[in-house]
Design an enzyme around this catalytic site. Structure first.
Site, short mmCIF file in Angstrom:
data_model
loop_
_atom_site.label_atom_id
_atom_site.label_comp_id
_atom_site.label_asym_id
_atom_site.label_seq_id
_atom_site.Cartn_x
_atom_site.Cartn_y
_atom_site.Cartn_z
CB SER A 1 43.03 49.19 38.88
OG SER A 1 42.14 48.11 38.80
N1 SAH Z 1 42.77 44.09 39.84
C1 SAH Z 1 43.02 43.97 38.43
C2 SAH Z 1 42.02 44.77 37.64
C3 SAH Z 1 41.42 43.95 36.58
S1 SAH Z 1 40.01 44.66 35.81
C4 SAH Z 1 44.46 44.36 38.14
O1 SAH Z 1 45.11 44.89 39.04
O2 SAH Z 1 44.93 44.12 37.03
C5 SAH Z 1 38.71 43.69 36.53
C6 SAH Z 1 38.76 42.22 36.30
O3 SAH Z 1 37.55 41.67 36.83
C7 SAH Z 1 38.81 41.75 34.84
O4 SAH Z 1 39.95 40.99 34.65
C8 SAH Z 1 37.52 40.93 34.66
O5 SAH Z 1 37.69 39.81 33.84
C9 SAH Z 1 37.25 40.51 36.10
N2 SAH Z 1 35.86 40.12 36.39
C10 SAH Z 1 34.71 40.71 35.98
N3 SAH Z 1 33.65 40.04 36.48
C11 SAH Z 1 34.15 39.00 37.23
C12 SAH Z 1 33.56 37.97 37.99
N4 SAH Z 1 32.24 37.83 38.11
N5 SAH Z 1 34.37 37.09 38.62
C13 SAH Z 1 35.72 37.19 38.53
N6 SAH Z 1 36.33 38.15 37.81
C14 SAH Z 1 35.56 39.05 37.18
#
Ligand code: SAH
Length: 210
Positions: free
Chosen positions: A60
């Site tokens: 993010s």
């Molecule tokens: N907070 C993270 C942002 C990652 S983007 C960072 O700082 O890098 C959002 C993430 O949510 C992705 O890795 C995606 O795989 C995950 N995601 C999407 N749906 C999900 C679910 N139902 N359960 C767990 N993770 C999920």
């Protein structure tokens, strides 16, 4: 490119953007974001932008991490926080310096392994990451003082509201595609109070594991 000055510049930008919580700004300044992305992208790690982390996902944007963290804390010190969508582990790393214990769930196993590696390398020992569907939360460690969802959904997952402690707060991007709003939902004695924070753009929350 990963110098103190570069990081200070990022923090200055966040401050100008309206982030005033000094602990959140210090956490952003002191957390090496370049260790959470591929080496090829390290030179862009302190730009205020989302970057690819593989598997079609992104780390993010620092401003949004700061905004969501600030809204989650509301000036308090929280004990237990759940993050759904741990991705690279960056948001969890920021939380780890501000709360006592972070539980994080990620649905893509390759990202779970990498996130654990990143946090281990930094010596972070108060984050636990589980591979699974985060929309179901992590009931074993509930209730949580705070829950942060790092992926967008059209509705607030009911399971997660159930795992929120009384007075606890959940922060998430509500909506889909271009049409998402970061919201805060506070559990009160009367029920749940919802507040809209600002327009955002996150990858979608997807059911099941990958
Ligand atoms: N907070 C993270 C942002 C990652 S983007 C960072 O700082 O890098 C959002 C993430 O949510 C992705 O890795 C995606 O795989 C995950 N995601 C999407 N749906 C999900 C679910 N139902 N359960 C767990 N993770 C999920």
């Amino acid at each position: 490119m990963t110098s103190r000055r570069t990081r200070e510049r990022l923090v200055e930008r966040l401050r100008t953007g309206g982030i005033s919580n000094p602990s959140v700004l210090a956490a952003i300044r002191d957390t090496p974001r370049h260790l959470f992305v591929d080496e090829a992208l390290a030179s862009r790690a302190y730009e205020d932008t989302a970057l690819p982390i593989g598997a079609g996902q992104t780390i993010s944007q620092p401003y949004i991490v700061a905004r969501a963290t600030d809204a989650l804390l509301g000036g308090e010190r929280l004990e237990r926080v759940l993050e759904v969508g741990c991705g690279s582990g960056y948001q969890a790393a920021i939380l780890s310096v501000l709360v006592s214990m972070v539980y994080a769930v990620e649905r893509i196993s390759s990202l779970v392994y990498r996130a654990r590696e990143h946090l281990h390398r930094l010596g972070v020992d108060n984050v636990r990451i589980r591979h699974g569907d985060g929309a179901l939360g992590w009931p074993e460690h509930a209730p949580y003082d705070g829950i942060i969802i790092s992926a967008a959904s059209e509705e607030v997952p009911g399971c997660l509201l159930e795992q929120l402690a009384s007075d606890g707060r959940l922060i998430m991007p509500l909506g889909s595609g271009q049409n998402q709003t970061l919201i805060s939902v506070q559990r009160t004695e009367q029920g749940f109070e919802r507040r809209e924070l600002e327009s955002v753009r996150f990858v979608p929350l997807i059911g099941g594991t990958g």
